[in-house]
Design an enzyme around this catalytic site. Structure first.
Site, mmCIF file in Angstrom:
data_model
loop_
_atom_site.group_PDB
_atom_site.id
_atom_site.type_symbol
_atom_site.label_atom_id
_atom_site.label_comp_id
_atom_site.label_asym_id
_atom_site.label_seq_id
_atom_site.Cartn_x
_atom_site.Cartn_y
_atom_site.Cartn_z
ATOM 1 N N GLU A 239 0.806 -1.214 0.000
ATOM 2 C CA GLU A 239 0.000 0.000 0.000
ATOM 3 C C GLU A 239 0.841 1.268 0.000
ATOM 4 O OE1 GLU A 239 -3.458 0.549 -0.200
ATOM 5 O OE2 GLU A 239 -2.887 -1.399 -1.039
ATOM 6 N N ASP A 240 1.793 1.341 0.895
ATOM 7 C CA ASP A 240 2.469 2.604 1.150
ATOM 8 C C ASP A 240 3.686 2.876 0.289
ATOM 9 O OD1 ASP A 240 0.541 2.838 3.001
ATOM 10 O OD2 ASP A 240 1.849 2.926 4.754
#
Ligand code: MN
Length: 493
Positions: free
Chosen positions: A77-78
């Site tokens: 995600e990041d």
């Protein structure tokens, strides 16, 4: 060279095998490098977050893959690391866990009310948490985030706090992870409902001081009595009922704090079941028990598998105190629930032999199902998992990802009426998982259904043959009855 901080994880980890240690070290280096540019809301380096999560997972005695996945859980995600890279570097299991956690994090709901949204979220959680380890990582992730909630802006903070109470704490509860459940609740409570929190704290103030003093004196006397009478290996601790649980109890008792007895308790942990009963005898010969307040959940465990003996005693200051007696094993099981079973069992059997409590049996069943899906497909798992959670229920997805709960054997027409009466009345068919089917098509757990409607279309009597839900039948009948001739046929039935 590996950062010495990794030792903090490794020393807590259950497995000391080279391969497991190697996997975690590698995940540590990888995650630290990947997150190095990022900061948390608090201004600290982001890596603190995955690092702490893996420490907590190791502390819960989870396996090396879970600990490694904890380090890597925010990486897709990041920082946009590709799945292929994770697969290549860490293998299929770790990728599965990391992806599972990422997916859970992405669920957002449209819904008509908060309750509706939360219910959806909760159902979906259960449906897609194809591996309990995913859920454990996610719960620990939320726990760590909520510990630093003060750095998040107010509006978002409240949403996170409510979601924590309504979804995450409930899941922890369902999986018997009481310790995590209580911490989630007590940290979220002041942000979710500040007024109620203030009220509770002001009510509790004096009571806590009193209770603590009383319990302290019972504590001293009890440890003397126990060691005098041959129970030397015991741990006695003071336990205060969690704040949010106290608040809920207080609401139940119409805000009358004097009716809440178990705010403070003493907890005695002894080695064996026999010692539990001996301890009870010693307590009752030292203090007078309150009549009718002894609860033996060892011989008769609670529905959820909880085991302990509870008793209330009169104290010398004319007050009363609750004492809970249990073995170490019961204690660990009570605090960590399913996580303790992953840690302390091998293939669903307790490592130390002995017989299984009802909770252990339920968890063993769950673990067996999970083992089976590893070998088969996830439909079977979902079908098995819901047996206990939602007996005879299936979950159907709308094209937007909303979840509709229906009884087993429900058909397209049941779904259509559940979505909206007009959609039911005007239904002519449906796309189920993108395949066109008739209204009598039986639905399966996890199907994505998009109903095809035609303006002015009307129900037919034949629908009653395959409609399974009372709602659908009722709507079909009442729509048919609008027409007089149909009404005549309807009454003749
Ligand atoms: Mn996270």
């Amino acid at each position: 060279m590996t950062d010495p901080a990794v030792e903090k994880i490794l020393e807590k980890m259950r497995s000391k095998k080279d391969a497991d240690v190697g996997l975690v070290k590698k995940a540590y280096d990888f995650a630290r490098e990947a997150h190095k540019e990022q900061k948390r809301f608090s201004g600290e380096p982001f890596f603190i977050h995955p690092f702490n999560i893996s420490v907590m997972l190791a502390d819960l005695r989870q396996d090396a893959e879970t600990v490694a996945a904890g380090l890597l859980h925010d990486i897709i995600e990041d920082v946009n690391v590709s799945k292929d890279v994770i697969l290549k570097e860490f293998g299929e299991q770790v990728l599965f866990l990391v992806e599972g956690v990422s997916k859970l994090g992405k669920i957002r709901y449209q819904g008509t009310s908060i309750d509706h949204k939360m219910e959806n979220l909760r159902k979906l959680f259960i449906a897609i948490a194809a591996d309990v380890r995913v859920l454990i990582i996610k719960l620990v992730d939320r726990l760590h985030n909520i510990r630093t909630l003060e750095h998040v802006r107010e509006e978002k903070r409240r949403r996170i706090a409510i979601e924590t109470l309504e979804v995450y704490a409930r899941l922890a509860e369902r999986f018997g992870m009481w310790k995590i459940k209580e911490e989630l609740e007590d940290r979220a409570f002041p942000y979710a409902y500040p007024d109620k929190y203030e009220l509770l704290m002001s009510l509790l103030q004096n009571r806590l001081v009193e209770d603590e003093k009383r319990i302290q004196s019972v504590h001293e006397r009890l440890s003397q009595e126990l060691s005098l009478r041959g129970i030397s290996q015991c741990e006695i601790s003071y336990r205060r009922k969690a704040l949010y649980s106290t608040y809920k109890k207080l609401v139940e008792k119409e805000m009358d704090l004097t009716k809440v007895y178990d705010i403070a308790a003493l907890r005695v942990i002894v080695p064996t079941v026999e010692d539990c009963y001996k301890t009870l005898g010693i307590i009752h010969s030292t203090w007078t028990p309150l009549p009718g307040r002894v609860k033996d959940y060892i011989s008769t465990p609670k529905q959820n598998g909880y085991r302990s003996i509870h008793t209330d005693i009169f104290t010398r200051d004319n007050g009363s105190a609750e004492v809970q007696i249990r073995t170490k094993e019961m204690h660990i099981e009570d605090e960590y629930g399913i996580a303790s079973h992953l840690a302390y069992s091998e293939n669903g059997k307790p490592i130390d032999g002995g017989h299984l409590s009802p909770k252990q049996k339920w968890i063993r069943q769950l673990l067996l199902w999970q083992k089976r899906i590893a070998e088969s497909d996830s439909t079977e798992f979902m079908e098995n998992l819901r047996l206990d959670f939602f007996k005879n229920q299936i979950f159907i997805f709308t094209p937007k990802g909303d979840v509709i709960q229906l009884p087993e054997e429900a058909t397209v027409i049941d779904y259509a009426y559940r979505v909206h009466t007009d959609i039911g009345n005007e239904a002519v068919g449906a796309w189920v998982n993108q395949k066109y089917v008739g209204l009598n098509h039986p639905l399966k757990n996890g199907d994505i259904v998009n109903v095809d409607t035609r303006k002015g279309a009307r129900p037919s009597f034949s629908w009653l043959k395959f409609a399974k839900t009372a709602t659908a039948k009722k709507h079909i009948r009442s729509t048919l009855a609008v027409n007089r001739r149909d009404r005549f046929n309807y009454l003749k039935q």
